[in-house]
Design a protein around this motif. Structure first.
Motif, PDB file in Angstrom:
ATOM      1  N   LEU A 194       9.678   8.492   8.007  1.00  0.00           N
ATOM      2  CA  LEU A 194       9.079   7.568   7.048  1.00  0.00           C
ATOM      3  C   LEU A 194       9.177   8.114   5.626  1.00  0.00           C
ATOM      4  CD1 LEU A 194       5.856   6.501   9.027  1.00  0.00           C
ATOM      5  CD2 LEU A 194       7.832   5.058   8.507  1.00  0.00           C
ATOM      6  N   ALA A 195       8.778   9.374   5.453  1.00  0.00           N
ATOM      7  CA  ALA A 195       8.829   9.978   4.117  1.00  0.00           C
ATOM      8  C   ALA A 195      10.258  10.022   3.594  1.00  0.00           C
ATOM      9  CB  ALA A 195       8.217  11.372   4.162  1.00  0.00           C
ATOM     10  N   SER A 196      11.208  10.355   4.462  1.00  0.00           N
ATOM     11  CA  SER A 196      12.606  10.442   4.045  1.00  0.00           C
ATOM     12  C   SER A 196      13.116   9.091   3.572  1.00  0.00           C
ATOM     13  CB  SER A 196      13.455  10.973   5.200  1.00  0.00           C
ATOM     14  OG  SER A 196      14.822  11.051   4.830  1.00  0.00           O
ATOM     15  N   GLU A 197      12.800   8.017   4.302  1.00  0.00           N
ATOM     16  CA  GLU A 197      13.256   6.688   3.921  1.00  0.00           C
ATOM     17  C   GLU A 197      12.627   6.237   2.617  1.00  0.00           C
ATOM     18  OE1 GLU A 197      15.532   4.716   5.004  1.00  0.00           O
ATOM     19  OE2 GLU A 197      16.152   5.949   6.698  1.00  0.00           O
ATOM     20  N   LEU A 198      11.319   6.483   2.449  1.00  0.00           N
ATOM     21  CA  LEU A 198      10.635   6.028   1.238  1.00  0.00           C
ATOM     22  C   LEU A 198      11.141   6.774   0.003  1.00  0.00           C
ATOM     23  CD1 LEU A 198       6.961   5.634   2.552  1.00  0.00           C
ATOM     24  CD2 LEU A 198       8.690   3.861   2.262  1.00  0.00           C
ATOM     25  N   ARG A 226      18.474  -1.536   5.447  1.00  0.00           N
ATOM     26  CA  ARG A 226      17.813  -1.382   6.753  1.00  0.00           C
ATOM     27  C   ARG A 226      16.669  -0.378   6.707  1.00  0.00           C
ATOM     28  NH1 ARG A 226      23.201  -1.919   7.412  1.00  0.00           N
ATOM     29  NH2 ARG A 226      23.947  -3.600   8.788  1.00  0.00           N
ATOM     30  N   GLY A 227      16.473   0.275   5.556  1.00  0.00           N
ATOM     31  CA  GLY A 227      15.450   1.311   5.485  1.00  0.00           C
ATOM     32  C   GLY A 227      14.044   0.773   5.695  1.00  0.00           C
ATOM     33  N   LEU A 228      13.671  -0.322   4.999  1.00  0.00           N
ATOM     34  CA  LEU A 228      12.320  -0.883   5.152  1.00  0.00           C
ATOM     35  C   LEU A 228      12.130  -1.516   6.522  1.00  0.00           C
ATOM     36  CD1 LEU A 228      11.611  -2.442   1.643  1.00  0.00           C
ATOM     37  CD2 LEU A 228      10.816  -0.284   2.584  1.00  0.00           C
ATOM     38  N   GLN A 229      13.225  -2.004   7.133  1.00  0.00           N
ATOM     39  CA  GLN A 229      13.097  -2.497   8.502  1.00  0.00           C
ATOM     40  C   GLN A 229      12.702  -1.366   9.439  1.00  0.00           C
ATOM     41  OE1 GLN A 229      16.490  -4.749   9.855  1.00  0.00           O
ATOM     42  NE2 GLN A 229      16.647  -5.926   7.954  1.00  0.00           N
ATOM     43  N   LEU A 230      13.296  -0.189   9.207  1.00  0.00           N
ATOM     44  CA  LEU A 230      12.946   0.980  10.005  1.00  0.00           C
ATOM     45  C   LEU A 230      11.506   1.392   9.755  1.00  0.00           C
ATOM     46  CD1 LEU A 230      13.858   3.214  11.944  1.00  0.00           C
ATOM     47  CD2 LEU A 230      14.604   4.527   9.927  1.00  0.00           C
ATOM     48  N   VAL A 231      11.091   1.390   8.485  1.00  0.00           N
ATOM     49  CA  VAL A 231       9.701   1.750   8.149  1.00  0.00           C
ATOM     50  C   VAL A 231       8.726   0.805   8.843  1.00  0.00           C
ATOM     51  CG1 VAL A 231       8.021   1.834   6.268  1.00  0.00           C
ATOM     52  CG2 VAL A 231      10.289   2.833   5.962  1.00  0.00           C
TER      53      VAL A 231
END
Length: 907
Positions: A805-809, A856-861
């Motif tokens: 989560l931190a990595s994506e944000l 796709r990052g926020l979809q993963l989050v």
């Protein structure tokens, strides 16, 4: 053995038998009644036979110009009887036609009775009879000519049967003959010591003349006619027309309760009716019966009281000579019963709920008749549901409620037939109702009066008055119980409607207000809502506690102007809007701006006050904004109480944004006390005084919860704070104490809401934050910080998910936003991961195509976090995620737990 051996014995069901019983009853009365008492008895018999609403008797004589004059009524409202005091003998009204034609007359009552004056609309008068109301009238036939008429008002649209008409004709002849006999008390055989009157004296000489009086309450002046002066033994030329002279003639022993009755009649605006002794100037003592009604001025204030008066001295003297002490005891018993019936009427008029009706009926009917049991029941479907009882066991009542109404229950049969039944013994009960022959023994009673409860022509239930011993019911008791059942029926129907509306109102209020306040790490809260009055427990006050991100909490309280269903609906709309706007993480002043627009759109007649605050446990800071609402009371742990001094702005619907805000620093363990003006303001108390009383009550309550005192509701360790007010139960008790102290016991004229929240700061050990560079390597550093901190908190099971989560944000910030970048972790009942930056752009999930490199990052989050969102800060925005501390890793990660986290920014 023939069938005749099984034929039932004689029962009071055949028409011939009933006719014989009626004739026997009238013959047994004989000369025991005369005058007004004779006419009242005739009315009671006629009303009972037709199941009527009430009745009246008019008398006619040459001195009245050929017209008819009302002399006695029973069961009819005063407003109705007043319209029938004088009747044109040649007019179309039923009594006039019966008197003129010497025949029975049946006539429906239209909205306006022909021959009566039009109502004065300017004075607020109106006249509308219920559908189907009709009047039956028969002449009172004396020798050769009628002397008056007997009339009965009923709700039945069907003309009386032939048997009923025959009985009314017989009753009219019986009463007319006795009225035309020589006047005077009963013969010497009945009343020892009484003297016979000379023959040839007819009713007009025998009936006491009706006196009239008019009292100007403001000036004390009274006007009496000759009959009233005669009853008091005062000569017309010596009467000074002063109320003091009137009261001075009342017997000293009777004066206290005479004054009390007059005072109550004026105070409650009800009919004044009483009997008392008068002391005449010649030294004799007499009895008078007085009735009067209150007349108010254009402002609704008492102005005059006017009424009638009868000299009933002869009646009391006759009663006093009948068998000496026995007559005196009978008179005293009758007086006591009349007093109890009057009290019952008063109590039923004041009864609000069904239980109030049950209590009033039990308290007044049972002692009046020496009864041992009472049961009131409603019919629901095929069963009767007892709604109140006394003198019976709960097990017996439970069995009654399980028996179908068609299984031989007399309480159901009288409701179906709409006719009362009086059973004098167990043997008679078993003979009539063999299917339920075991009930008398189980109930422990030996005589019963089964009464149908009929309200506005509709059966609503049944009433049972029962006795511990066999009992023969006199005609007076039967008539009185039947009449009382009508009073109880009206009160029961009114109370049932109130209970139904009361239940609906409470359900509406429960649906619009929070069922319970959520347990949150940042606050412990308790609340109360107290509606105005007793008519409908629903209003426009509301409150709410709304969880926000990062353990912050929003607390709101508001008041829609007014009280009732419309205000409650508006309150529900505002509360829904507040929750929706709070979910957008808007600042308090922005939120009230949107709420003000909503109220303005409702119309010019809608206004509301509101206080909205946000408490942050990480900084112990509080930001509040209010629109026309009283300020909160802030109680610090040392017990000091203060109210934030700030401009409240105008109420919603009248305000002009922007709204002013106030920022507070709250020590851990502070109390926030939010309330509506109904708690601190009334017609006798301004809001400043009410707030001072609130501060005093809070100070007193906090001082009792001394520092170091263990919580009485939980096993809290002593702490240098107000530990006596730590848990929700403590705050619930404080809510009760404040409402009891500040609100009057007889209710308020305005709704009142109260919400108390105790703040809890987030410990420093549960917070960790790091600045990150605006560089692709920031994602790797974020993962390292997360891994190390979760290991220190023993939350290694959440490390993989939180690192991703931190990595994506952080990656999104580096690619699409600008610094400075801040990473923060919070540990409470959830694990919060926040990434802040200096950009105001709002991230949003979008559908990525197969050829897109990103998106796709926020979809993963969203897939691997429990909850996530964005809020704006003073320097930019913050994207946050939440994960339950005891949650398992999402399937997306457990399926690939052997893979290393890949960060595209590392390439």
């Amino acid at each position: 053995m023939g069938d005749d051996q099984h034929a039932p014995g004689p029962r009071f069901t055949g028409a011939g038998r009933i006719w014989e019983e009626r004739q026997r009853l009238l013959s047994e009365v004989g000369d025991d009644l005369w005058g007004i008492e004779l006419l009242r008895f005739a009315i009671q018999q006629a009303v009972a036979d037709l199941a009527g609403l009430g009745g009246m008797v008019h008398l006619g004589r040459p001195g009245l110009g050929g017209g008819l004059r009302l002399v006695v009524t029973s069961g009819l409202p005063p407003a109705f009887a007043q319209e029938w005091e004088r009747i044109d003998g040649s007019g179309p009204l039923a009594p006039a036609r019966a008197f003129r034609d010497s025949a029975f007359v049946w006539a429906p009552l239209a909205n306006l009775v022909p021959g009566m004056r039009e109502p004065d609309a300017t004075a607020g008068e109106s006249r509308a009879w219920p559908a189907g109301t009709a009047m039956a009238a028969v002449p009172l036939l004396g020798p050769g000519r009628p002397v008056g008429t007997l009339s009965v008002v009923t709700l039945s649209s069907q003309e009386p049967s032939a048997g009923q008409r025959a009985f009314l004709d017989m009753l009219g002849r019986w009463a007319g003959e006795r009225l035309s006999k020589p006047s005077g008390p009963p013969p010497a055989s009945s009343l020892p010591g009484s003297q016979e009157q000379p023959p040839g004296s007819h009713l007009p000489q025998e009936l006491p003349a009706v006196g009239s009086w008019d009292w100007d309450i403001r000036t004390g002046d009274v006007v009496w006619n000759d009959a009233t002066l005669t009853a008091f033994g005062i000569a017309p030329d010596t009467f000074d027309s002063r109320i003091e002279t009137w009261l001075g003639a009342v017997h000293p022993d009777d004066l206290p309760w005479v004054l009390a009755d007059i005072d109550e009649a004026i105070r409650l605006g009800r009919m004044y009716s009483t009997e008392y002794r008068v002391c005449r100037p010649d030294g004799t003592t007499g009895w008078v019966r007085v009735r009067g009604r209150l007349v108010v001025d254009e402002n609704g204030e008492p102005a005059r009281m006017a009424g009638t008066l009868w000299d009933v001295t002869r009646t009391h003297e006759a009663l006093g000579t009948v068998t000496g002490p026995q007559a005196h005891n009978a008179e005293r018993a009758a007086t006591e019963r009349a007093s109890r019936i009057s009290q019952l009427t008063r109590a039923l008029a004041e009864a609000v709920t069904v239980q109030d009706v049950v209590d009033a009926t039990a308290d007044h009917i049972l002692p009046s008749f020496g009864a041992a049991g009472l049961m009131l029941a409603f019919r629901e479907g095929d069963h009767l549901r007892p709604v109140g009882f006394t003198g019976y066991s709960a097990e017996f009542i439970e069995r009654i409620s399980r028996i179908p109404a068609g299984s031989g229950l007399p309480i159901a049969e009288v409701l179906r037939q709409r006719s009362p039944q009086f059973i004098t013994s167990v043997e008679e009960y078993i003979e009539r109702y063999p299917k339920t022959a075991g009930l008398p023994a189980e109930g422990g009673k030996k005589a019963w009066a089964f009464l149908p409860l009929i309200a506005s022509g509709r059966p609503v239930g049944s009433c049972v008055v029962s006795f511990a011993e066999p009992r023969l019911f006199t005609g007076e008791e039967r008539n009185l119980l039947t009449a009382l059942s009508g009073l109880v029926a009206q009160a029961m129907e009114r109370a049932r409607l109130y209970d139904r509306e009361h239940t609906r109102a409470k359900e509406l209020q429960r649906g619009l207000l929070p069922r319970e306040l959520p347990p949150l790490p940042a606050v412990t809260a308790a609340a109360r809502y107290l509606p105005a009055g007793t008519e409908m427990e629903v209003g426009g006050d509301w409150y709410d506690v709304i969880p926000l991100s990062a353990d912050r909490v929003a607390i709101v309280i508001g008041d829609v102007m007014g009280h009732g269903v419309s205000e409650a609906v508006t309150m529900g709309r505002l509360r829904t809007a507040v929750r929706t706007l709070a979910d957008l993480e808007l600042p308090p002043d922005d939120l009230l701006t949107h709420l003000n627009d909503l109220v303005s759109d409702l119309g010019d007649d809608f206004y509301a006050t509101c206080l909205y605050l946000v408490y942050d446990p990480t900084t112990r800071g509080c930001v509040l904004t209010r629109a026309g609402h009283p300020p909160p009371a802030v109680v610090h742990p040392d017990g000091s109480v203060h109210f934030p001094d700030a401009d409240p702005n105008s109420p919603l619907g009248a305000a002009t944004p922007p709204f002013d805000t106030v920022e507070l620093d709250l020590p851990d363990g502070s109390l926030l006390v939010l309330y509506t003006d109904g708690l601190v303001e009334s017609s006798t108390l301004d809001i400043d005084q009410g707030m001072a009383h609130l501060a005093k009550a809070l100070t007193s309550a906090v001082r009792e919860a001394l520092p170091g005192t263990a919580c009485p509701h939980r096993d809290h360790a002593a702490a240098p704070a107000v530990t006596g007010l730590r848990c929700a139960a403590c705050l619930e008790a404080l809510c009760d104490r404040l409402t009891t102290t500040l609100l009057p016991t007889d209710g308020t004229n305005d709704d009142a809401a109260l919400l108390i929240a105790r703040t809890h700061a987030l410990p420093g050990d549960d917070m960790a934050s790091w600045p990150l560079p605006e560089h692709p390597k920031a994602a790797r550093q974020a993962r390292e910080h997360v891994r190390a901190q979760l290991s220190a908190w023993n939350l290694d099971a959440l490390s993989t998910t939180t690192e991703l989560l931190a990595s994506e944000l952080v990656g999104n910030v580096v690619r699409h936003a600008k610094g400075p970048i801040q990473l923060r972790l919070l540990r409470s009942d959830v694990l919060t991961c926040e990434v802040s930056d200096g950009s105001l752009t709002t991230p949003r999930i979008r559908r990525a195509a197969e050829t897109d490199e990103g998106g796709r990052g926020l979809q993963l989050v969203s897939a691997i976090s429990h909850r996530w969102g964005t809020r704006y800060t003073a320097t930019g925005k913050c994207i946050w995620t939440e994960q339950p501390l005891k949650a398992t890793a999402p399937a997306l990660l457990t399926e690939h737990s052997d893979l290393d986290l890949y960060d595209p920014l590392d390439d």
